[in-house]
Scaffold this motif. Structure first.
Motif, PDB file in Angstrom:
ATOM      1  N   LEU A 100      51.476  32.136  61.723  1.00 37.42           N
ATOM      2  CA  LEU A 100      52.617  32.602  62.514  1.00 37.42           C
ATOM      3  C   LEU A 100      52.693  34.123  62.540  1.00 37.42           C
ATOM      4  O   LEU A 100      53.073  34.725  63.550  1.00 37.42           O
ATOM      5  N   LEU A 101      52.325  34.741  61.432  1.00 43.62           N
ATOM      6  CA  LEU A 101      52.355  36.202  61.358  1.00 43.62           C
ATOM      7  C   LEU A 101      51.370  36.810  62.351  1.00 43.62           C
ATOM      8  O   LEU A 101      51.709  37.735  63.100  1.00 43.62           O
ATOM      9  N   GLY A 144      51.892  25.630  53.518  1.00 43.21           N
ATOM     10  CA  GLY A 144      52.953  26.533  53.948  1.00 43.21           C
ATOM     11  C   GLY A 144      52.480  27.968  54.055  1.00 43.21           C
ATOM     12  O   GLY A 144      52.829  28.684  55.008  1.00 43.21           O
ATOM     13  N   THR A 145      51.677  28.406  53.096  1.00 47.16           N
ATOM     14  CA  THR A 145      51.140  29.772  53.133  1.00 47.16           C
ATOM     15  C   THR A 145      50.223  29.961  54.334  1.00 47.16           C
ATOM     16  O   THR A 145      50.292  30.981  55.038  1.00 47.16           O
ATOM     17  N   ALA A 146      49.371  28.972  54.579  1.00 44.29           N
ATOM     18  CA  ALA A 146      48.469  29.049  55.733  1.00 44.29           C
ATOM     19  C   ALA A 146      49.265  29.121  57.036  1.00 44.29           C
ATOM     20  O   ALA A 146      48.911  29.867  57.957  1.00 44.29           O
ATOM     21  N   ALA A 147      50.356  28.362  57.103  1.00 43.76           N
ATOM     22  CA  ALA A 147      51.181  28.364  58.312  1.00 43.76           C
ATOM     23  C   ALA A 147      51.857  29.717  58.518  1.00 43.76           C
ATOM     24  O   ALA A 147      51.935  30.221  59.648  1.00 43.76           O
ATOM     25  N   MET A 148      52.345  30.315  57.439  1.00 40.17           N
ATOM     26  CA  MET A 148      52.998  31.620  57.561  1.00 40.17           C
ATOM     27  C   MET A 148      52.015  32.696  58.003  1.00 40.17           C
ATOM     28  O   MET A 148      52.350  33.571  58.814  1.00 40.17           O
ATOM     29  N   GLY A 167      56.249  36.371  63.175  1.00 38.48           N
ATOM     30  CA  GLY A 167      56.818  36.808  61.910  1.00 38.48           C
ATOM     31  C   GLY A 167      56.820  35.673  60.900  1.00 38.48           C
ATOM     32  O   GLY A 167      56.235  34.606  61.121  1.00 38.48           O
ATOM     33  N   LEU A 168      57.494  35.895  59.777  1.00 40.94           N
ATOM     34  CA  LEU A 168      57.504  34.906  58.703  1.00 40.94           C
ATOM     35  C   LEU A 168      58.750  34.032  58.710  1.00 40.94           C
ATOM     36  O   LEU A 168      58.921  33.202  57.827  1.00 40.94           O
ATOM     37  N   ASP A 169      59.608  34.224  59.693  1.00 40.72           N
ATOM     38  CA  ASP A 169      60.858  33.476  59.733  1.00 40.72           C
ATOM     39  C   ASP A 169      60.716  32.264  60.645  1.00 40.72           C
ATOM     40  O   ASP A 169      60.681  32.396  61.874  1.00 40.72           O
TER      41      ASP A 169
END
Length: 301
Positions: free
Chosen positions: A62-63, A55-59, A68-70
């Protein structure tokens, strides 16, 4: 010399609903090192750790991609694709990590069983109806819980994730590794109960924990009765398909009482569901008791 059953007699046994035959050497609970209570927490830690890392890698991705993080800012179809990829990656890491941990801790024996016994239509139909029934019985409790917050997207990738990926990964882990390992050390009843709780906790949110734990009891029983992951994967897929259908039609958090217009009809359905759950629970406990006796005396099984 051990007597071997013919394919015809094996099929007859499956149709009669008798517990699946397991090699005698694997029936008797033993003093194995794996799994302990600490091992169960460690395996949950592997699962949640994999989710956090992926999940952290995905955020971060995306950032840097400008989203963004949403995750909610994505279109439903795009969100479905992202969530499917995240689920596949995190559960692949989880399964690999748990299998490595199991081996490092001295776990042995087969951890995934498949056989044609799992394709008993009558058993699958009963279990599917029972899963619906216990869901209805749980409704008064679920209404008191925080509403489920789950963003999985829509479309092909969401269906692939819920109906294909989830049944495969979660059944391999919860019924294959966890239930099988617990049965080898603690016996069939403890394995059935604890693996169901493990399955529930794996889902995270309070509503899901309660619902998945009870559903896990049904899935665990079917796995023990058939000695096949085919059966529970099929049931899991059907359950998730119904859940996706409710989600896609805007009823993701709706309970039966919200969908049935007549209160009298709902009460009748609830009574029928309660009766089916009670009778089925009694029958399952009787079967598990016979399995437990077979574990104590494998030569008589």
């Amino acid at each position: 010399m051990e007597e071997k059953k013919s394919p015809a007699s094996a099929a007859e046994s499956a149709a009669s609903g008798q517990p699946a035959a397991v090699p005698a050497a694997e029936l008797r609970p033993g003093r194995r090192k794996f799994p302990t209570v600490g091992d169960l927490f460690a395996m949950l830690g592997i699962a949640f750790g994999a989710q956090i890392v992926v999940g952290t890698a995905a955020m971060v991705f995306l950032l840097f991609a400008g989203h963004g993080l949403d995750f909610k800012s994505l279109e439903p179809a795009a969100l479905g694709k992202v969530m499917a990829a995240l689920y596949f990656c995190s559960m692949s890491i989880t399964l690999a990590g748990i299998l490595y941990y199991r081996r490092a801790r001295g776990g042995s024996g087969p951890w995934a069983r498949f056989s044609a016994r799992g394709l008993n239509p009558a058993l699958l139909l009963w279990a599917f109806v029972l899963m619906f029934a216990v869901g209805v019985v749980l409704e008064p409790l679920l209404r008191l819980m925080p509403e489920l917050s789950l963003e999985v997207g829509r479309g092909f990738w969401t269906i692939l994730s819920l109906v294909i990926f989830a049944p495969i990964f979660e059944e391999l882990i919860c019924r294959g590794v966890v239930l099988g390992s617990l049965r080898g050390k603690f016996g069939v009843t403890t394995a059935w109960l604890v693996s169901s709780l493990f399955f529930g906790v794996l889902h995270g949110q309070p509503v899901q924990v309660i619902n998945a734990t009870v559903i896990g009891l049904v899935l665990g029983y079917v796995y023990l009765a058939t000695d096949s992951l085919w059966s529970v994967m099929i049931l899991h897929a059907l359950n998730n398909a119904v859940a996706y259908l409710a989600l896609a039609t805007g009823h993701g958090n709706a309970l039966l009482i919200d969908l049935v217009g007549s209160r009298t009809l709902y009460v009748l359905i609830y009574i029928a569901a309660l009766a089916l759950s009670a009778v089925s629970g009694y029958m399952m406990l009787r079967t598990l008791r016979r399995m437990k006796e077979a574990e104590k005396n494998p030569s008589a099984a």
